[in-house]
Write a protein that holds these residues in place. Sequence first.
Motif, short mmCIF file in Angstrom:
data_model
loop_
_atom_site.label_atom_id
_atom_site.label_comp_id
_atom_site.label_asym_id
_atom_site.label_seq_id
_atom_site.Cartn_x
_atom_site.Cartn_y
_atom_site.Cartn_z
N ALA A 145 0.63 -1.11 0.05
CA ALA A 145 0.02 -0.18 0.16
C ALA A 145 0.88 1.14 0.02
N SER A 146 0.40 2.24 -0.51
CA SER A 146 1.02 3.64 -0.74
C SER A 146 0.51 4.36 0.49
N ASP A 147 -0.71 4.08 0.68
CA ASP A 147 -1.48 4.93 1.96
C ASP A 147 -2.38 4.06 2.45
N VAL A 148 -2.66 4.57 3.82
CA VAL A 148 -3.75 3.97 4.51
C VAL A 148 -4.67 5.33 5.23
N HIS A 149 -6.12 5.27 4.99
CA HIS A 149 -6.82 6.16 5.49
C HIS A 149 -7.57 5.74 6.67
N LEU A 150 -7.50 6.27 7.62
CA LEU A 150 -8.43 6.02 9.02
C LEU A 150 -9.31 7.23 9.18
N ASP A 151 -10.61 6.96 8.98
CA ASP A 151 -11.53 7.83 9.03
C ASP A 151 -12.61 7.60 10.19
N PRO A 152 -12.86 8.28 11.35
CA PRO A 152 -13.66 8.18 12.27
C PRO A 152 -15.23 8.15 11.91
N THR A 153 -15.91 7.17 12.28
CA THR A 153 -17.30 6.98 11.92
C THR A 153 -17.96 6.78 13.45
N GLU A 154 -19.43 6.88 13.13
CA GLU A 154 -20.16 6.57 14.41
C GLU A 154 -20.12 5.02 14.93
N VAL B 117 2.76 10.84 8.51
CA VAL B 117 1.46 10.76 9.39
C VAL B 117 0.99 12.13 9.35
N SER B 118 -0.46 12.19 9.00
CA SER B 118 -1.09 13.39 8.93
C SER B 118 -2.17 13.28 9.67
N THR B 119 -2.66 14.07 10.71
CA THR B 119 -3.85 14.08 11.26
C THR B 119 -4.82 15.44 11.08
N PHE B 120 -6.15 14.95 11.03
CA PHE B 120 -7.19 16.15 10.60
C PHE B 120 -8.16 15.99 11.51
N PRO B 121 -8.65 17.30 12.04
CA PRO B 121 -9.91 16.84 12.96
C PRO B 121 -11.14 17.06 12.42
N THR B 122 -12.08 16.05 12.44
CA THR B 122 -13.58 16.14 12.00
C THR B 122 -14.62 16.11 12.86
N LEU B 123 -15.79 16.10 12.71
CA LEU B 123 -16.89 16.11 13.61
C LEU B 123 -16.76 15.11 14.57
N LEU B 124 -16.42 13.91 14.12
CA LEU B 124 -16.54 12.51 14.97
C LEU B 124 -14.92 12.08 15.41
N GLY B 125 -13.96 13.04 15.27
CA GLY B 125 -12.88 12.72 15.86
C GLY B 125 -11.57 12.94 14.87
N GLU B 126 -10.56 12.47 15.20
CA GLU B 126 -9.37 12.79 14.19
C GLU B 126 -9.25 11.79 13.21
N ARG B 127 -8.98 12.29 11.86
CA ARG B 127 -8.84 11.45 10.62
C ARG B 127 -7.43 11.37 10.74
N VAL B 128 -6.60 10.09 10.27
CA VAL B 128 -5.35 9.87 9.92
C VAL B 128 -5.09 9.53 8.64
N ASP C 151 -7.57 19.22 18.09
CA ASP C 151 -8.49 20.48 17.29
C ASP C 151 -7.77 20.78 16.32
N LEU C 152 -6.28 20.49 15.85
CA LEU C 152 -5.62 21.05 14.97
C LEU C 152 -5.01 20.08 14.02
N PRO C 153 -4.60 20.23 12.59
CA PRO C 153 -3.80 19.09 11.99
C PRO C 153 -2.57 19.10 12.36
N PRO D 142 -13.02 -1.44 15.70
CA PRO D 142 -14.02 -1.16 16.73
C PRO D 142 -13.84 0.22 17.55
N LEU D 143 -15.05 0.84 17.84
CA LEU D 143 -15.15 2.20 18.01
C LEU D 143 -14.47 2.39 19.36
#
Length: 355
Positions: A25-34, A97-108, A77-79, A54-55
């Motif tokens: 893999a060149s990238d992995v996306h980790l997206d917070p969901t409910e 590694v890059s983090t980014f704040p979203t409504l449901l938590g941090e995306r990585v 609260d900040l990238p 798992p949540l």
Amino acid sequence: MAGVVETSAVALVDEVLARAVSYGASDVHLDPTESGLSMRFRKDGVLGAPEVLPLRRADHVVGRLKALADLLAYRTDLPQEGRIAAGRAGVGVEVRVSTFPTLLGERVALRFDTPDGAPRPLCELGIGDDIATDLRTAIEQPEGVVLLTGPSGSGKTTTLYSCLRHLATAMPHRSLFSLEDPVERRVDGVTQTEVRPVVGLTFARALRSLLRQDPDVLLVGEIRDLETARIALEAGLTGHLVLATIHAGTAPQVFSRLLEMKVEPFVLTTAVRGVLSQRLLRRRDGDAYAGRVAVAEWLSVDGALREAILRRADGPQLTTAAVGSGYRSLKERARDLVATGETTPEEVQRVLGDD
């Protein structure tokens, strides 16, 4: 992932990183969901189907990744951007590694370096022998500007580093500097600096200061505004070789964008040695895809194109003038790859769109 419910965050992150490397893999996306942390692997430019961690493990997984990358765990609260060094957490390559704040938590987002690490020789980029020759000729000149364009994941950074490696080894008498955001790979013989807009170290400000460091060759990670464009182009007119990227759809559209930035036409026709635009297509392997092949276009500033730039022609007119000067487009070159069986019409349409 089997057994993830009872797996510690440390072990789980180690498993994710190991899987990504093993999968190529060149990238992995980790997206917070409910319901948890959605995980997707990108390989050969395509994102795979999501898996859900798992949540109750989500915050711990993100926290572990931030710790490995030496990021501030308490700032959600900040990238933030950082690196996991090669060898850490059992991974043999560097991971950005890059983090980014979203409504449901941090995306990585995780980006993995290639296993071999070292920039490839120009002749091994796969951009075509004719283009590799034109590119080599352009960067071996004592002055001028060479521009690269293409979206994220198009291979242009790999090409830039190959250019730096070529210059550092073939022309060691020249002083080489780079301004990047971020530095993606170390190159021996090159003084590399990361811009930091948050503290005022923008491309334009850093480039202006760097010109007082007696450089012969300058790599500018991206031309984003008129000020950076003017400084870079003026440097190319005053005894420096400048390599830079700029976002545009095709090589002719690079000139459209610079003209729209209000760069003077005579500066473009005098300073720019050539423009390289490239993409990566999945390579056909029987009935499946395996690996990727580059497709590129090269545009020199001469003949009808020079006249079109000087009269501030629009995009379509610049493309027509470029064709009159011998330019072959990405789609035309991609059709050559389809004809030789290296890729498929469907893959060309996916990457380059409809005619």
